[in-house]
Design an enzyme around this catalytic site. Sequence first.
Site, mmCIF file in Angstrom:
data_model
loop_
_atom_site.group_PDB
_atom_site.id
_atom_site.type_symbol
_atom_site.label_atom_id
_atom_site.label_comp_id
_atom_site.label_asym_id
_atom_site.label_seq_id
_atom_site.Cartn_x
_atom_site.Cartn_y
_atom_site.Cartn_z
ATOM 1 N N ASP A 61 -8.344 3.993 8.978
ATOM 2 C CA ASP A 61 -7.954 3.424 7.681
ATOM 3 C C ASP A 61 -9.010 3.827 6.667
ATOM 4 O O ASP A 61 -10.182 3.452 6.800
ATOM 5 C CB ASP A 61 -7.884 1.896 7.786
ATOM 6 C CG ASP A 61 -6.476 1.392 7.609
ATOM 7 O OD1 ASP A 61 -5.914 1.613 6.522
ATOM 8 O OD2 ASP A 61 -5.952 0.799 8.556
ATOM 9 N N ARG B 163 7.111 -0.200 2.368
ATOM 10 C CA ARG B 163 6.798 -1.350 3.223
ATOM 11 C C ARG B 163 5.689 -2.206 2.622
ATOM 12 O O ARG B 163 4.845 -1.690 1.896
ATOM 13 C CB ARG B 163 6.421 -0.908 4.635
ATOM 14 C CG ARG B 163 5.283 0.102 4.703
ATOM 15 C CD ARG B 163 5.456 0.956 5.958
ATOM 16 N NE ARG B 163 4.376 1.893 6.175
ATOM 17 C CZ ARG B 163 4.349 3.143 5.697
ATOM 18 N NH1 ARG B 163 5.328 3.574 4.922
ATOM 19 N NH2 ARG B 163 3.354 3.946 5.975
ATOM 20 N N CYS C 260 -11.420 -12.294 16.953
ATOM 21 C CA CYS C 260 -12.063 -11.101 17.498
ATOM 22 C C CYS C 260 -13.361 -10.897 16.711
ATOM 23 O O CYS C 260 -13.352 -10.966 15.473
ATOM 24 C CB CYS C 260 -11.149 -9.901 17.311
ATOM 25 S SG CYS C 260 -9.450 -10.218 17.852
ATOM 26 N N CYS D 94 -5.880 -17.544 13.417
ATOM 27 C CA CYS D 94 -5.513 -16.821 14.638
ATOM 28 C C CYS D 94 -5.810 -17.716 15.837
ATOM 29 O O CYS D 94 -6.717 -18.550 15.774
ATOM 30 C CB CYS D 94 -6.352 -15.549 14.792
ATOM 31 S SG CYS D 94 -6.119 -14.369 13.469
ATOM 32 N N LYS E 237 -3.778 4.672 6.242
ATOM 33 C CA LYS E 237 -4.134 5.223 7.559
ATOM 34 C C LYS E 237 -3.923 6.721 7.583
ATOM 35 O O LYS E 237 -2.957 7.220 7.014
ATOM 36 C CB LYS E 237 -3.226 4.623 8.633
ATOM 37 C CG LYS E 237 -3.482 3.191 8.948
ATOM 38 C CD LYS E 237 -2.548 2.721 10.056
ATOM 39 C CE LYS E 237 -2.731 1.234 10.271
ATOM 40 N NZ LYS E 237 -2.425 0.447 9.049
ATOM 41 N N ASP F 55 -13.060 -0.324 11.927
ATOM 42 C CA ASP F 55 -13.304 -0.363 10.481
ATOM 43 C C ASP F 55 -14.738 -0.781 10.168
ATOM 44 O O ASP F 55 -15.448 -1.303 11.026
ATOM 45 C CB ASP F 55 -12.322 -1.341 9.831
ATOM 46 C CG ASP F 55 -10.890 -0.845 9.956
ATOM 47 O OD1 ASP F 55 -10.635 0.314 9.605
ATOM 48 O OD2 ASP F 55 -10.035 -1.626 10.430
ATOM 49 N N CYS G 172 -13.216 -8.263 13.887
ATOM 50 C CA CYS G 172 -12.023 -8.308 13.028
ATOM 51 C C CYS G 172 -12.247 -7.630 11.677
ATOM 52 O O CYS G 172 -13.236 -7.878 10.994
ATOM 53 C CB CYS G 172 -11.631 -9.761 12.788
ATOM 54 S SG CYS G 172 -10.243 -9.938 11.665
ATOM 55 N N ARG H 50 0.828 -1.209 0.000
ATOM 56 C CA ARG H 50 0.000 0.000 0.000
ATOM 57 C C ARG H 50 0.865 1.264 0.000
ATOM 58 O O ARG H 50 0.501 2.278 -0.555
ATOM 59 C CB ARG H 50 -0.881 -0.021 1.257
ATOM 60 C CG ARG H 50 -2.140 0.802 1.211
ATOM 61 C CD ARG H 50 -2.887 0.787 2.538
ATOM 62 N NE ARG H 50 -2.934 -0.452 3.239
ATOM 63 C CZ ARG H 50 -3.901 -1.367 3.108
ATOM 64 N NH1 ARG H 50 -4.909 -1.140 2.298
ATOM 65 N NH2 ARG H 50 -3.852 -2.491 3.808
ATOM 66 N N TYR H 51 1.988 1.196 0.699
ATOM 67 C CA TYR H 51 2.896 2.348 0.831
ATOM 68 C C TYR H 51 4.230 1.966 0.181
ATOM 69 O O TYR H 51 4.616 0.798 0.207
ATOM 70 C CB TYR H 51 3.144 2.674 2.303
ATOM 71 C CG TYR H 51 1.898 2.806 3.155
ATOM 72 C CD1 TYR H 51 1.174 3.997 3.185
ATOM 73 C CD2 TYR H 51 1.455 1.744 3.930
ATOM 74 C CE1 TYR H 51 0.038 4.113 3.979
ATOM 75 C CE2 TYR H 51 0.330 1.858 4.729
ATOM 76 C CZ TYR H 51 -0.386 3.040 4.749
ATOM 77 O OH TYR H 51 -1.497 3.148 5.534
ATOM 78 N N ARG I 148 -10.523 -8.201 9.074
ATOM 79 C CA ARG I 148 -10.322 -9.181 7.990
ATOM 80 C C ARG I 148 -11.208 -10.399 8.206
ATOM 81 O O ARG I 148 -10.857 -11.521 7.838
ATOM 82 C CB ARG I 148 -8.845 -9.616 7.924
ATOM 83 C CG ARG I 148 -7.913 -8.507 7.519
ATOM 84 C CD ARG I 148 -6.604 -9.012 6.911
ATOM 85 N NE ARG I 148 -5.797 -7.872 6.505
ATOM 86 C CZ ARG I 148 -4.679 -7.485 7.102
ATOM 87 N NH1 ARG I 148 -4.204 -8.178 8.108
ATOM 88 N NH2 ARG I 148 -4.033 -6.409 6.684
HETATM 89 S S1 SF4 Z 1 -8.232 -8.717 14.638
HETATM 90 FE FE1 SF4 Z 1 -8.574 -10.398 13.177
HETATM 91 S S2 SF4 Z 1 -6.528 -10.892 12.415
HETATM 92 FE FE2 SF4 Z 1 -6.256 -9.738 14.326
HETATM 93 S S3 SF4 Z 1 -6.145 -11.293 15.962
HETATM 94 FE FE3 SF4 Z 1 -8.276 -10.633 15.834
HETATM 95 S S4 SF4 Z 1 -9.206 -12.134 14.453
HETATM 96 FE FE4 SF4 Z 1 -7.008 -12.305 14.142
#
Ligand code: SF4
Length: 358
Positions: free
Chosen positions: A320, A105, A118, A114, A327, A283, A121, A101-102, A123
């Site tokens: 973002d 990096r 979460c 994971c 960001k 997000d 999340c 994206r940048y 993603r």
């Molecule tokens: S935010 Fe998403 S990618 Fe990050 S630890 Fe939680 S579930 Fe995994």
Amino acid sequence: MGARARRKCVSAAERTLRRPAELAAAGLIPGNEVAGLEPVTARYELALPPALARLIDPADPADPIARQFLPDRRELQRDPGELTDPIGDNAHSPVEGIVHRYPDRVLLKLLATCPVYCRFCFRRETVGQGEGMLPPAALGQALAYIAARPEIWEVILTGGDPLALSPRRLEGVARRLAALPHVKILRVHTRVPVAAPERIDAALIAALKASGKAMYIALHANHPRELTPEAGTACGRLIDAGIPMLSQTVLLRGVNDDVETLASLMRAFVEARIKPYYLHHPDLAPGTAHFRLSVEEGQKLVGALLGRLSGLCQPTYVLDIPGGYGKTPVGPNRLRRGEGDRLEIVDWRGNTHSYPPG
Ligand code: SF4
């Protein structure tokens, strides 16, 4: 089941819980919620490791740890403004596993799993879908992409959670990155020190250091209760091994959207020798409206931290931009144009002062 009996079951949960029925058996949700939550976890993966299950108080309907990790029926409600790819990873993914994206990096997404999922999340439409690591051919192409671009100074290992990989696999990647002289910095984004602190052992640290490059670890934690003594010990091991740590926190309704909680969290990071880095505005991930607050509310909270906490404890509040535009800091503006050429600047108490234009 009574609260005391539920707590007893939770302390007995010694493995990662992956089904609503297992949550109910551990006393974390009432049994009559299991059927209603099955479609949620069929859509978005569930994993709750023992280190986080132990932190949940099932008797508290507003428990901030439960809110982050236990499935909720509202996750299946999609707001019109929500996006499958909220931060536009796909728009900047030239080859599988890379987000560029940048200019200086790249993200190297090593795996899509994971140790904990979460519920907010960003993603969530991609994590938890596959198993294991990026396939060898795709990893080879991703590393070849980095090798061919001398402008890439930093590689950010992400996913998923890279520290969920075995030390052997991590070391393999580290050694291949070691062969790229223009890559000077490796950064790992992880939740493992809070979600599975026992994984941070000598073998994993040796794997992380195998590249010989400067390495930083950014720890994702959102509530001070996540920074348990065990998490502190895990972070201490990394830092004592010469790996500096940064924090990243998502601002979440019902988890950390009050000044006291945010202040305690930022201080807890610094006390653990972790420099607060990013405070992310949530997000537009699908089914996460119940976690979101407005940018104005976020600015008020960040403004309140300014007077209350040492500069060491101040994170940068960032948003973002959807579409993959990156960001942008969105903290409160303390400077405005005053009378004539002069500027008006607001101090930490909220008082305004005049400042010469330069
Ligand atoms: S935010 Fe998403 S990618 Fe990050 S630890 Fe939680 S579930 Fe995994």
